[in-house]
Design an enzyme around this catalytic site. Sequence first.
Site, PDB file in Angstrom:
ATOM      1  N   ALA A  71       0.806  -1.252  -0.063  1.00 31.22           N
ATOM      2  CA  ALA A  71       0.282   0.058  -0.057  1.00 31.22           C
ATOM      3  C   ALA A  71       0.882   1.145  -0.032  1.00 31.22           C
ATOM      4  O   ALA A  71       1.999   1.188   0.208  1.00 31.22           O
ATOM      5  CB  ALA A  71      -0.941  -0.114   1.122  1.00 31.22           C
TER       6      ALA A  71
ATOM      7  N   GLY B 117      -0.138  -4.978   0.890  1.00 32.27           N
ATOM      8  CA  GLY B 117      -1.290  -4.957   0.278  1.00 32.27           C
ATOM      9  C   GLY B 117      -1.274  -5.399  -1.103  1.00 32.27           C
ATOM     10  O   GLY B 117      -2.463  -6.027  -1.631  1.00 32.27           O
TER      11      GLY B 117
ATOM     12  N   GLU C 251      -2.039  -8.987  -0.262  1.00 26.54           N
ATOM     13  CA  GLU C 251      -3.335  -9.088  -0.057  1.00 26.54           C
ATOM     14  C   GLU C 251      -4.073  -9.070  -1.294  1.00 26.54           C
ATOM     15  O   GLU C 251      -5.381  -9.776  -1.346  1.00 26.54           O
ATOM     16  CB  GLU C 251      -3.680  -7.874   0.981  1.00 26.54           C
ATOM     17  CG  GLU C 251      -3.303  -8.204   2.267  1.00 26.54           C
ATOM     18  CD  GLU C 251      -3.419  -6.777   3.248  1.00 26.54           C
ATOM     19  OE1 GLU C 251      -3.891  -7.161   4.421  1.00 26.54           O
ATOM     20  OE2 GLU C 251      -2.949  -5.807   2.690  1.00 26.54           O
TER      21      GLU C 251
ATOM     22  N   GLU D 214       4.259  -5.635   7.148  1.00 29.46           N
ATOM     23  CA  GLU D 214       3.521  -4.483   7.874  1.00 29.46           C
ATOM     24  C   GLU D 214       4.180  -4.434   9.467  1.00 29.46           C
ATOM     25  O   GLU D 214       4.240  -3.318   9.983  1.00 29.46           O
ATOM     26  CB  GLU D 214       2.112  -4.595   8.041  1.00 29.46           C
ATOM     27  CG  GLU D 214       1.283  -4.416   6.684  1.00 29.46           C
ATOM     28  CD  GLU D 214       1.107  -5.606   6.017  1.00 29.46           C
ATOM     29  OE1 GLU D 214       0.350  -5.489   5.048  1.00 29.46           O
ATOM     30  OE2 GLU D 214       2.115  -6.706   6.228  1.00 29.46           O
TER      31      GLU D 214
END
Length: 320
Positions: A103, A146, A149, A169
């Site tokens: 992300a 992300g 994911e 993360e």
Amino acid sequence: LVAGRGYSDGERRVAGSGYREGSPQNGARSPGCAGPPFRFLQVQKVGAGGSVGLVRLQRPEALNALCEGLMAEMRRALDTFEADGQVGAIVITGSEKAFAAGADIKEMQNKTFQECYGGGFLAGWDCIATIRKPTIAAVNGFALGGGCELAMMCDIIYAGEKAQFGQPEILLGTIPGAGGTQRLTRAVGKSLAMEMVLTGERISAAEAKAAGLVSKVFPTDKLLDAAIGCAEKIAANSKLVAAMAKESVNAAFETTLTEGNRTEKRLFYATFATVSTGLAVGAQGEWGCGPPQPILCYQNDRKEGMTAFVEKRKANFTDS
């Protein structure tokens, strides 16, 4: 090939598809698509008869980091393909260097709890997991945070041999927020998921396949062709029945065995009620004169599939 972009074998399937949303290079719009051109994605119809939707992430300066603008475009692209009766499956990919490296940290760096909770931050990212048409992630390079994911939201993951998967993360003082702890654990088991989430360490494509995270691994330059080929096979089946099959498999992933079996039985019975409409050539006109007349006929895709098997021919599914 697309000049100067480094795309390889997979791009040859794209040429001449006749459908292209705007890309950072040309800003064009595809026929029949409303809204502004895409800034962070290249969106095309590829494969046999344009039966495959292809979404390519294009933020090379940020290794395809996922920002809100990119994910808003992703939702728009998926909605477009979901509504397109010609498209039977969707492939999502990035570049050879990065599927998506995570992300966008700069975008979220200064967010507060109130902003995240009150605004439902990342809630809309589940659009990939909720689309009814089958999706394939074609992952080359980094699929981290992300990006990992996003790949796990797809129904099938194909990986290039140099792909790397991870949920780093913890190294940023936070945890996965778009399903990383949940989907990863269901895919690879508690021990490996814990190790990846608690250390931030990555696993290779070969390790991901051994753990059950990806289904197949390919040479980097063959990956996109392989993913499109799989999508073409899916798209050749009844789109209605494919949606039922996807729902049933997801039930196994998300519910108890008893509830999953109930879902499977319900959907299996439902295939016996599938009906598609189409035009067939009927008898000649009144009194046997004139040319044959078109008539509206009703065909059960399940019955057509079974009849074709018995008659040793290829099934002709006519989705309505």
